[in-house]
Design an enzyme around this catalytic site. Structure first.
Site, PDB file in Angstrom:
ATOM      1  CB  SER A 261     -75.066  -2.617 -74.283  1.00 26.33           C
ATOM      2  OG  SER A 261     -75.568  -3.122 -73.093  1.00 26.33           O
ATOM      3  CG  HIS A 403     -77.470   0.792 -70.905  1.00 22.97           C
ATOM      4  ND1 HIS A 403     -76.158   0.455 -70.684  1.00 22.97           N
ATOM      5  CD2 HIS A 403     -77.974  -0.162 -71.736  1.00 22.97           C
ATOM      6  CE1 HIS A 403     -75.886  -0.666 -71.343  1.00 22.97           C
ATOM      7  NE2 HIS A 403     -76.973  -1.047 -71.992  1.00 22.97           N
TER       8      HIS A 403
HETATM    9  C1  GTR Z   1     -78.198  -6.242 -69.950  1.00 21.24           C
HETATM   10  C2  GTR Z   1     -76.960  -6.993 -69.594  1.00 21.24           C
HETATM   11  C3  GTR Z   1     -75.759  -6.114 -69.806  1.00 21.24           C
HETATM   12  C4  GTR Z   1     -75.778  -5.438 -71.140  1.00 21.24           C
HETATM   13  C5  GTR Z   1     -77.175  -5.033 -71.589  1.00 21.24           C
HETATM   14  C6  GTR Z   1     -77.323  -4.761 -73.077  1.00 21.24           C
HETATM   15  O1  GTR Z   1     -79.350  -6.923 -69.692  1.00 21.24           O
HETATM   16  O2  GTR Z   1     -77.067  -7.369 -68.249  1.00 21.24           O
HETATM   17  O3  GTR Z   1     -74.572  -6.870 -69.625  1.00 21.24           O
HETATM   18  O4  GTR Z   1     -75.179  -6.218 -72.091  1.00 21.24           O
HETATM   19  O5  GTR Z   1     -78.110  -5.985 -71.315  1.00 21.24           O
HETATM   20  O6  GTR Z   1     -76.670  -5.369 -73.897  1.00 21.24           O
HETATM   21  O7  GTR Z   1     -78.186  -3.943 -73.384  1.00 21.24           O
END
Ligand code: GTR
Length: 423
Positions: A261, A403
């Site tokens: 991420s 995610h």
């Molecule tokens: C989210 C962000 C993403 C990603 C994610 C993370 O809120 O929008 O770009 O980086 O966090 O790091 O878990």
């Protein structure tokens, strides 16, 4: 060279209103910058031209327009091995914890590197994966020997964090994402650093973390083309590598950088800049990571700069809703890893990170790999779910689920490293 932002940037009405698009039919038409056409319009047709001229040019464009320029290493960090145990994790691991202190005095920032090596290391130096973590080194495993971080933490009480500080209950809170024993059993070491040691992940005007170390007299925050948090995190990964390269049990030329991420964005940027990293893994890295900005699918440049104004350099905001004016796109950050192996990992439900945009960026990095005598992605369409593309120097998978980092992801990266790391 690319045009300077001051001379070409004029406010203009945005062509597409800012709202999150999840409809593939609404992805705008776009043309990607060609990594093999240089700033004066000439085709780059030899490996030498890429190495001597074009690679540096693209790197500078990413510095000037996306992540900001950044300093070299701190000249003389105080590096201290604080703890080691030759029989950690029930005898399976050697554990080493090293603290780097940058500068003098109580307020000097410190960075803690946690390293696990398989006990069977007597067979010779081992390859290592190095990645930043979100919640402190103590969060990656319940091992009571890991020092509990005293740095500022983002988390909430249910992750064992209270008043932005870790408590004992935070031990192992992220262990699900770090299958340490499995990595060791596969013959690899694992090293990690808490990202907040480099720069706590909130917008404080860069008064904490490593940025102030490098301020010129009178400077109070990075200039508009200088590094933000992603730059500081990438810088920290290189400092971690400095330490690993001094460790006789680590195969110095076989250190992979990985991240998930926001920390996948930092891993890509670290891997692009620092060619000592032998292999790069970006997991679910999305906007500002492996996903093409021009697709405007899921998270966009405008939305990321709004939510996280401290991640990129200030110049990056000029591209809010104007991605088509960016002189680079994210296939080129993948290309900067060439000819080293690079693995882009997506998850099918991770729409916010735009899996298709991550796949396309990996695909369009291919011509640079081919120029350097390696093979890029060998599929011109996104693969089936859970069917990795890992034969060539650019790896890619679209995992089922959302995610996250799973054991299955790790297995793909370990297989990829087995296959592609230099021996
Ligand atoms: C989210 C962000 C993403 C990603 C994610 C993370 O809120 O929008 O770009 O980086 O966090 O790091 O878990």
């Amino acid at each position: 060279m690319g045009r300077s932002p001051a001379s070409w940037f004029h406010p203009q009405p945005a062509e597409i209103p800012m709202q999150t698009n999840y409809d593939k039919a609404l992805v705008p038409d776009y043309e990607l910058p060609d990594p093999l056409i240089d700033g004066s319009g000439h085709r780059v047709s030899t490996a030498a031209q890429w190495r001597q001229q074009r690679r540096g040019e693209i790197l500078q464009l990413f510095e000037a327009h996306v992540y900001g320029s950044m300093p070299g290493p701190w000249a003389d960090p105080n590096v201290r091995l604080q703890e080691q145990d030759g029989a950690a994790l029930a005898g399976r691991a050697i554990r080493r914890q090293t603290r780097l202190r940058f500068g003098d005095g109580d307020r000097a920032p410190t960075m803690d590197l946690l390293l696990y090596l398989p006990t069977a290391v007597s067979a010779g130096p081992v390859p290592v994966f190095l990645g930043l973590n979100f919640s402190g080194n103590h969060s990656i495993h319940s091992d009571p020997g890991i020092h509990l971080s005293t740095s500022w933490m983002r988390g909430q009480d249910d992750t064992g964090v209270s008043n932005h500080r870790a408590t004992e209950a935070a031990r192992g809170s992220q262990a699900r994402r770090w299958p340490v024993e499995h990595i060791l059993d596969r013959g690899y070491g694992l090293a990690t650093i808490y990202c907040g040691d480099l720069d706590p992940d909130f917008d404080d005007g860069y008064s904490n973390g490593v940025h102030p170390l490098f301020y010129r007299a009178g400077q109070t925050r990075p200039g508009p083309g200088e590094w933000g948090a992603l730059g500081a995190w990438a810088w920290g990964l290189s400092r971690g590598l400095d330490v690993l390269q001094q460790d006789p049990d680590v195969a110095a030329t076989r250190v992979s950088v990985m991240g998930h991420s926001r920390l996948g964005k930092a891993a890509l940027w670290a891997g692009a800049r620092d060619e000592r990293f032998a292999l790069v893994v970006a997991n679910n890295s999305g906007c500002g990571g492996a996903a093409l900005a021009r697709r405007r699918f899921g998270e966009t440049v405008a939305s990321i700069n709004k939510a996280f104004p401290h991640w990129f350099c200030d110049h990056h905001r000029q591209y809010d809703e104007r991605e088509h004016l960016l002189p680079v796109d994210q296939h080129e950050i993948i290309a900067l890893a060439a000819p080293r192996p690079v693995y882009v990992a997506s998850a099918v439900e991770d729409h916010w990170a735009d899996p298709k945009g991550e796949y396309l960026a990996a695909l369009h990095a291919g011509p640079v790999y081919e120029l350097l005598g390696k093979r890029g992605l060998d599929s011109s369409h996104i693969p089936q779910i859970d069917a990795p593309l890992a034969e060539t120097s650019i790896g890619y998978h679209l995992r089922s689920g959302g995610h996250d980092v799973t054991n299955w992801d790790w297995d793909q990266w370990l297989d990829f490293a087995d296959r592609h790391l230099p021996s």
